[in-house]
Design an enzyme around this catalytic site. Structure first.
Site, mmCIF file in Angstrom:
data_model
loop_
_atom_site.group_PDB
_atom_site.id
_atom_site.type_symbol
_atom_site.label_atom_id
_atom_site.label_comp_id
_atom_site.label_asym_id
_atom_site.label_seq_id
_atom_site.Cartn_x
_atom_site.Cartn_y
_atom_site.Cartn_z
ATOM 1 N N SER A 7 21.599 10.202 103.939
ATOM 2 C CA SER A 7 22.759 10.214 103.548
ATOM 3 C C SER A 7 23.633 11.403 103.586
ATOM 4 O O SER A 7 22.818 12.612 103.685
ATOM 5 C CB SER A 7 22.867 9.585 102.052
ATOM 6 O OG SER A 7 22.102 10.272 101.072
ATOM 7 N N GLU A 9 27.246 13.909 102.342
ATOM 8 C CA GLU A 9 27.984 14.027 101.261
ATOM 9 C C GLU A 9 29.296 14.881 102.019
ATOM 10 O O GLU A 9 29.290 15.955 102.560
ATOM 11 C CB GLU A 9 27.633 14.658 100.138
ATOM 12 C CG GLU A 9 28.628 14.870 98.753
ATOM 13 C CD GLU A 9 27.926 15.499 97.574
ATOM 14 O OE1 GLU A 9 26.908 14.886 97.320
ATOM 15 O OE2 GLU A 9 28.303 16.622 97.082
ATOM 16 N N THR A 40 32.975 13.375 97.219
ATOM 17 C CA THR A 40 32.939 14.040 95.767
ATOM 18 C C THR A 40 34.413 13.693 95.064
ATOM 19 O O THR A 40 35.405 13.521 95.805
ATOM 20 C CB THR A 40 32.829 15.459 95.864
ATOM 21 O OG1 THR A 40 33.743 15.954 96.738
ATOM 22 C CG2 THR A 40 31.284 15.680 96.576
ATOM 23 N N ASP A 101 31.990 18.631 84.508
ATOM 24 C CA ASP A 101 32.428 19.793 84.069
ATOM 25 C C ASP A 101 33.581 19.954 83.211
ATOM 26 O O ASP A 101 34.593 19.385 83.696
ATOM 27 C CB ASP A 101 31.996 21.086 84.768
ATOM 28 C CG ASP A 101 30.477 21.228 85.307
ATOM 29 O OD1 ASP A 101 29.794 21.072 84.721
ATOM 30 O OD2 ASP A 101 30.445 21.260 86.544
ATOM 31 N N PHE A 211 28.026 29.142 94.295
ATOM 32 C CA PHE A 211 27.668 27.899 93.799
ATOM 33 C C PHE A 211 26.470 27.766 92.985
ATOM 34 O O PHE A 211 26.302 27.135 92.045
ATOM 35 C CB PHE A 211 27.438 26.922 94.992
ATOM 36 C CG PHE A 211 28.911 26.289 95.664
ATOM 37 C CD1 PHE A 211 30.234 26.555 95.114
ATOM 38 C CD2 PHE A 211 28.659 25.798 97.039
ATOM 39 C CE1 PHE A 211 31.171 26.006 95.786
ATOM 40 C CE2 PHE A 211 29.859 25.535 97.644
ATOM 41 C CZ PHE A 211 31.111 25.758 96.969
ATOM 42 N N HIS A 261 19.361 13.685 101.306
ATOM 43 C CA HIS A 261 20.921 13.721 100.890
ATOM 44 C C HIS A 261 21.419 15.006 101.613
ATOM 45 O O HIS A 261 21.130 16.049 100.901
ATOM 46 C CB HIS A 261 21.320 13.255 99.569
ATOM 47 C CG HIS A 261 22.727 13.341 99.496
ATOM 48 N ND1 HIS A 261 23.594 12.302 99.544
ATOM 49 C CD2 HIS A 261 23.597 14.163 98.718
ATOM 50 C CE1 HIS A 261 24.834 12.486 99.132
ATOM 51 N NE2 HIS A 261 24.801 13.398 98.724
HETATM 52 P P1 FAD Z 1 24.627 14.640 82.746
HETATM 53 O O1 FAD Z 1 23.288 14.331 83.740
HETATM 54 O O2 FAD Z 1 25.143 13.411 82.232
HETATM 55 O O3 FAD Z 1 24.464 15.815 81.789
HETATM 56 C C1 FAD Z 1 23.940 17.006 82.225
HETATM 57 C C2 FAD Z 1 22.943 17.521 81.143
HETATM 58 O O4 FAD Z 1 23.669 17.504 79.862
HETATM 59 C C3 FAD Z 1 22.062 16.662 81.280
HETATM 60 O O5 FAD Z 1 20.737 16.932 82.156
HETATM 61 C C4 FAD Z 1 21.270 16.875 79.833
HETATM 62 O O6 FAD Z 1 20.495 18.140 79.669
HETATM 63 C C5 FAD Z 1 22.498 17.143 79.091
HETATM 64 N N1 FAD Z 1 22.957 15.890 78.351
HETATM 65 C C6 FAD Z 1 23.857 14.981 78.686
HETATM 66 N N2 FAD Z 1 23.899 14.173 77.763
HETATM 67 C C7 FAD Z 1 23.075 14.336 76.827
HETATM 68 C C8 FAD Z 1 22.397 13.653 75.571
HETATM 69 N N3 FAD Z 1 23.126 12.781 75.187
HETATM 70 N N4 FAD Z 1 21.501 14.299 75.011
HETATM 71 C C9 FAD Z 1 20.965 15.504 75.645
HETATM 72 N N5 FAD Z 1 21.455 16.130 76.488
HETATM 73 C C10 FAD Z 1 22.462 15.541 77.132
HETATM 74 N N6 FAD Z 1 30.841 17.558 89.970
HETATM 75 C C11 FAD Z 1 32.069 16.997 90.101
HETATM 76 O O7 FAD Z 1 33.089 17.508 89.391
HETATM 77 N N7 FAD Z 1 32.482 16.204 91.138
HETATM 78 C C12 FAD Z 1 31.519 15.539 91.890
HETATM 79 O O8 FAD Z 1 31.666 14.711 92.873
HETATM 80 C C13 FAD Z 1 30.103 15.990 91.777
HETATM 81 N N8 FAD Z 1 29.183 15.407 92.423
HETATM 82 C C14 FAD Z 1 27.639 15.890 92.152
HETATM 83 C C15 FAD Z 1 26.659 15.053 92.788
HETATM 84 C C16 FAD Z 1 25.338 15.482 92.668
HETATM 85 C C17 FAD Z 1 24.165 14.846 93.371
HETATM 86 C C18 FAD Z 1 25.181 16.567 91.486
HETATM 87 C C19 FAD Z 1 23.645 16.870 91.292
HETATM 88 C C20 FAD Z 1 26.151 17.096 90.789
HETATM 89 C C21 FAD Z 1 27.440 16.734 90.963
HETATM 90 N N9 FAD Z 1 28.608 17.338 90.578
HETATM 91 C C22 FAD Z 1 29.898 16.949 90.272
HETATM 92 C C23 FAD Z 1 28.346 18.331 89.437
HETATM 93 C C24 FAD Z 1 28.021 17.610 88.260
HETATM 94 O O9 FAD Z 1 29.304 17.537 87.382
HETATM 95 C C25 FAD Z 1 27.489 18.975 86.915
HETATM 96 O O10 FAD Z 1 26.350 19.328 87.401
HETATM 97 C C26 FAD Z 1 27.850 18.666 85.605
HETATM 98 O O11 FAD Z 1 27.616 19.772 84.871
HETATM 99 C C27 FAD Z 1 26.959 17.715 85.131
HETATM 100 O O12 FAD Z 1 27.180 16.209 85.553
HETATM 101 P P2 FAD Z 1 26.045 15.113 85.268
HETATM 102 O O13 FAD Z 1 26.638 14.030 85.914
HETATM 103 O O14 FAD Z 1 24.773 15.723 86.436
HETATM 104 O O15 FAD Z 1 25.770 15.174 83.865
#
Ligand code: FAD
Length: 290
Positions: A7, A9, A40, A101, A211, A261
């Site tokens: 895939s 991105e 994204t 973030d 990054f 990916h």
């Molecule tokens: P989550 O996985 O939901 O949370 C991050 C961390 O916080 C978790 O690993 C956990 O350690 C902690 N956490 C969260 N909730 C809890 C809880 N209830 N209890 C305990 N710990 C908790 N960013 C963008 O802005 N736009 C994008 O399009 C984008 N695409 C991405 C695609 C991929 C494949 C990846 C890996 C990252 C991407 N990001 C993007 C970056 C991402 O937004 C950041 O890494 C952000 O800091 C975390 O988002 P997440 O969804 O991974 O968070």
């Protein structure tokens, strides 16, 4: 060895020149028959319109299956649900569910919107409630900086899987041993969704290093040494990048990885070459005949 599933991105273009570069990339990479392509979502939803437009154009003008990234930071549940419904109505069937973030950038302590989804796991559940989307989530082979320890990190991945996520895509990494260790940790927990490695095609080492610093990806000394002094030497750097990425994906293939990916940075040359190298063929004639 059969060809892997891939895939790609992309990020939504900011202007006409970037738009042309993106579509050249999309058209070229479409010939490799990817499982899906994802677009994204800018920090804090800043590219909401542009992401939607790009995804819609992929639906309308290509045979590709698009996946729209969506974050829940700084938005109410109602606002996010409206975006999800819009995607369903536009024919999109796959969302990459993310927390995102804070507007001040990674490193600022996270606070969910008072009426919003809490994190990626909560958002994954919300999407599945609205419509039967395919949902991908994030995974962190080097532990997300917000996790206090591996238990917390894996608890969170487990919540995502329990909430219906169909696959996890990792943050980019350069040390394959870390990816293997992560897969082992997840397997020990009984997490069975596919964990797909996110592979970064290095176009600018300085940018990738920046990054990496923001998201907690480590840069091995050997990688640093390979790019030293090449920032202005585009041709030489491209050759080193191709060799580095080829080495990484070939090694992952030897470790049994069957899905990749690619973070394309909207450029096709390096990723196209890598895919050909790991056995993907040009399927454009088959696509035309279908
Ligand atoms: P989550 O996985 O939901 O949370 C991050 C961390 O916080 C978790 O690993 C956990 O350690 C902690 N956490 C969260 N909730 C809890 C809880 N209830 N209890 C305990 N710990 C908790 N960013 C963008 O802005 N736009 C994008 O399009 C984008 N695409 C991405 C695609 C991929 C494949 C990846 C890996 C990252 C991407 N990001 C993007 C970056 C991402 O937004 C950041 O890494 C952000 O800091 C975390 O988002 P997440 O969804 O991974 O968070």
């Amino acid at each position: 060895m059969t060809a892997p599933i891939v895939s790609f991105e992309f990020f939504p273009p900011k202007n006409d020149v970037m738009e042309q570069a993106l579509w050249k990339t999309v058209k070229k990479l479409e010939t490799l028959g990817p499982e899906f392509v994802s677009v994204t979502y800018g920090a804090g939803g800043s590219t909401r319109e542009r992401t939607h437009r790009t995804v819609k154009r992929i639906v309308d003008e290509t045979g590709l299956k698009p996946a729209a990234h969506l974050t829940c930071v700084s938005a109410s549940r109602e606002e996010v649900d409206e975006v999800i419904r819009d995607y369903w109505n536009a024919g999109v069937r796959h969302i990459v569910a993310l927390r995102g973030d804070m507007p001040d950038g990674p490193g600022t302590p996270y606070a969910p919107h008072p009426d919003g989804y809490q994190n990626g796991a909560d958002l994954a559940a919300g999407i599945k409630k609205i419509a039967p989307f395919e949902v991908s989530v994030s995974a962190y082979p080097e532990c997300h900086p917000d996790s206090a320890n591996w238990d917390e990190e894996l608890d969170h991945l487990e919540r995502k899987a329990d909430n219906g996520a169909d696959r996890a895509i990792t943050q980019f990494f350069f040390d394959n041993d870390l990816f293997d260790a992560y897969r082992e940790r997840a397997a020990k927990r009984g997490i069975t969704i596919p964990i797909v490695p996110g592979i970064m095609a290095i176009h600018s080492f300085a940018q990738v290093k920046r990054f990496a610093g923001m998201c907690g990806t480590s840069i091995p000394d050997t990688l640093e040494a390979r790019f030293e002094g090449l920032e202005e030497d585009h041709q030489q750097r491209a050759l080193v990048s191709a060799a580095v990425a080829a080495e990484q994906v070939s090694d992952l293939r030897r470790r049994g990885v069957e899905r990749f990916h690619f973070y394309t940075m909207n450029r096709c040359e390096l990723v196209y070459a890598l895919c050909r190298m790991i056995g993907l063929a040009d399927v454009s004639q088959e696509l035309e005949a279908a």
